[in-house]
Scaffold this motif. Structure first.
Motif, PDB file in Angstrom:
ATOM      1  N   GLU A 261      -6.631  10.213  -0.498  1.00  0.00           N
ATOM      2  CA  GLU A 261      -8.063   9.945  -0.343  1.00  0.00           C
ATOM      3  C   GLU A 261      -8.877  10.348  -1.575  1.00  0.00           C
ATOM      4  O   GLU A 261      -9.907   9.754  -1.851  1.00  0.00           O
ATOM      5  N   ALA A 262      -8.403  11.360  -2.330  1.00  0.00           N
ATOM      6  CA  ALA A 262      -9.159  11.824  -3.500  1.00  0.00           C
ATOM      7  C   ALA A 262      -8.567  11.315  -4.818  1.00  0.00           C
ATOM      8  O   ALA A 262      -8.923  11.783  -5.894  1.00  0.00           O
ATOM      9  N   VAL A 263      -7.657  10.334  -4.729  1.00  0.00           N
ATOM     10  CA  VAL A 263      -7.056   9.767  -5.944  1.00  0.00           C
ATOM     11  C   VAL A 263      -8.027   8.764  -6.551  1.00  0.00           C
ATOM     12  O   VAL A 263      -8.512   7.866  -5.875  1.00  0.00           O
TER      13      VAL A 263
ATOM     14  N   ASN B 297      -7.459   5.009   1.937  1.00  0.00           N
ATOM     15  CA  ASN B 297      -8.492   4.141   2.503  1.00  0.00           C
ATOM     16  C   ASN B 297      -9.378   3.536   1.422  1.00  0.00           C
ATOM     17  O   ASN B 297     -10.450   3.050   1.697  1.00  0.00           O
ATOM     18  N   GLN B 298      -8.896   3.576   0.184  1.00  0.00           N
ATOM     19  CA  GLN B 298      -9.684   3.006  -0.912  1.00  0.00           C
ATOM     20  C   GLN B 298      -9.170   1.604  -1.222  1.00  0.00           C
ATOM     21  O   GLN B 298      -7.998   1.424  -1.523  1.00  0.00           O
ATOM     22  N   ASP B 299     -10.083   0.645  -1.166  1.00  0.00           N
ATOM     23  CA  ASP B 299      -9.684  -0.744  -1.368  1.00  0.00           C
ATOM     24  C   ASP B 299      -8.957  -0.982  -2.683  1.00  0.00           C
ATOM     25  O   ASP B 299      -7.983  -1.719  -2.734  1.00  0.00           O
TER      26      ASP B 299
ATOM     27  N   VAL C  46       6.406  -1.591   2.208  1.00  0.00           N
ATOM     28  CA  VAL C  46       7.427  -0.550   2.073  1.00  0.00           C
ATOM     29  C   VAL C  46       6.939   0.766   2.673  1.00  0.00           C
ATOM     30  O   VAL C  46       7.684   1.470   3.347  1.00  0.00           O
ATOM     31  N   PHE C  47       5.678   1.085   2.415  1.00  0.00           N
ATOM     32  CA  PHE C  47       5.102   2.342   2.884  1.00  0.00           C
ATOM     33  C   PHE C  47       4.312   2.146   4.165  1.00  0.00           C
ATOM     34  O   PHE C  47       3.683   1.112   4.359  1.00  0.00           O
ATOM     35  N   VAL C  48       4.328   3.173   5.009  1.00  0.00           N
ATOM     36  CA  VAL C  48       3.407   3.215   6.144  1.00  0.00           C
ATOM     37  C   VAL C  48       2.126   3.828   5.579  1.00  0.00           C
ATOM     38  O   VAL C  48       2.139   4.950   5.074  1.00  0.00           O
ATOM     39  N   ILE C  49       1.030   3.060   5.628  1.00  0.00           N
ATOM     40  CA  ILE C  49      -0.234   3.513   5.047  1.00  0.00           C
ATOM     41  C   ILE C  49      -1.260   3.706   6.156  1.00  0.00           C
ATOM     42  O   ILE C  49      -1.525   2.773   6.918  1.00  0.00           O
ATOM     43  N   HIS C  50      -1.785   4.923   6.232  1.00  0.00           N
ATOM     44  CA  HIS C  50      -2.772   5.257   7.266  1.00  0.00           C
ATOM     45  C   HIS C  50      -4.169   5.325   6.660  1.00  0.00           C
ATOM     46  O   HIS C  50      -4.331   5.629   5.485  1.00  0.00           O
ATOM     47  N   GLU C  51      -5.161   5.075   7.494  1.00  0.00           N
ATOM     48  CA  GLU C  51      -6.573   5.146   7.079  1.00  0.00           C
ATOM     49  C   GLU C  51      -7.042   6.578   6.905  1.00  0.00           C
ATOM     50  O   GLU C  51      -7.916   6.840   6.097  1.00  0.00           O
ATOM     51  N   SER C  52      -6.507   7.501   7.726  1.00  0.00           N
ATOM     52  CA  SER C  52      -7.006   8.886   7.729  1.00  0.00           C
ATOM     53  C   SER C  52      -5.879   9.841   8.092  1.00  0.00           C
ATOM     54  O   SER C  52      -4.832   9.418   8.600  1.00  0.00           O
TER      55      SER C  52
END
Length: 114
Positions: free
Chosen positions: A54-56, A86-88, A102-108
């Motif tokens: 989130e802070a990347v 969660n960054q577009d 490939v990755f499981v990506i979560h919003e939060s």
């Protein structure tokens, strides 16, 4: 290498899962720091990782390579490496490279730990 390493890593455990919160830029200069942290955790027997992005602010191909390498390391132990993002602009990188499959990506973090 007179570059400032602009990367922060904060590891915490929540409900039996290890979250590595990453801040700053993951690039050719800073990616080894993240790779080393993932390697250390796997060596300690931690195979279920959640990388909180989130802070990347920036991610390049070197950073993607480190994430894929981390995924391979934990999968060798039947583990998982999931992402919180969660960054577009970062999600677009994962979609373009095919890594969103490939990755499981979560919003939060809440979604990742549910």
């Amino acid at each position: 290498m007179g570059e400032n390493v602009d990367l922060t890593l904060d590891t915490r455990e929540v409900g039996g899962r290890t979250i590595v919160a990453v801040g700053g830029e993951i690039d050719v200069y800073t990616a080894p720091k993240l790779r080393d942290r993932i390697t250390e955790l796997v060596a300690e027997g931690v195979y279920d990782l959640v990388i909180d992005m989130e802070a990347v602010e920036f991610l390049d191909s070197t950073g993607l390579g480190v994430l894929v390498g981390g995924l391979k390391k934990v999968r060798a132990h039947d583990g998982s490496l999931q992402l919180i993002c969660n960054q577009d602009r970062l999600l677009k990188i994962f979609r373009i490279t095919g890594l969103a499959k490939v990755f499981v990506i979560h919003e939060s973090a809440e979604a990742a730990l549910a």
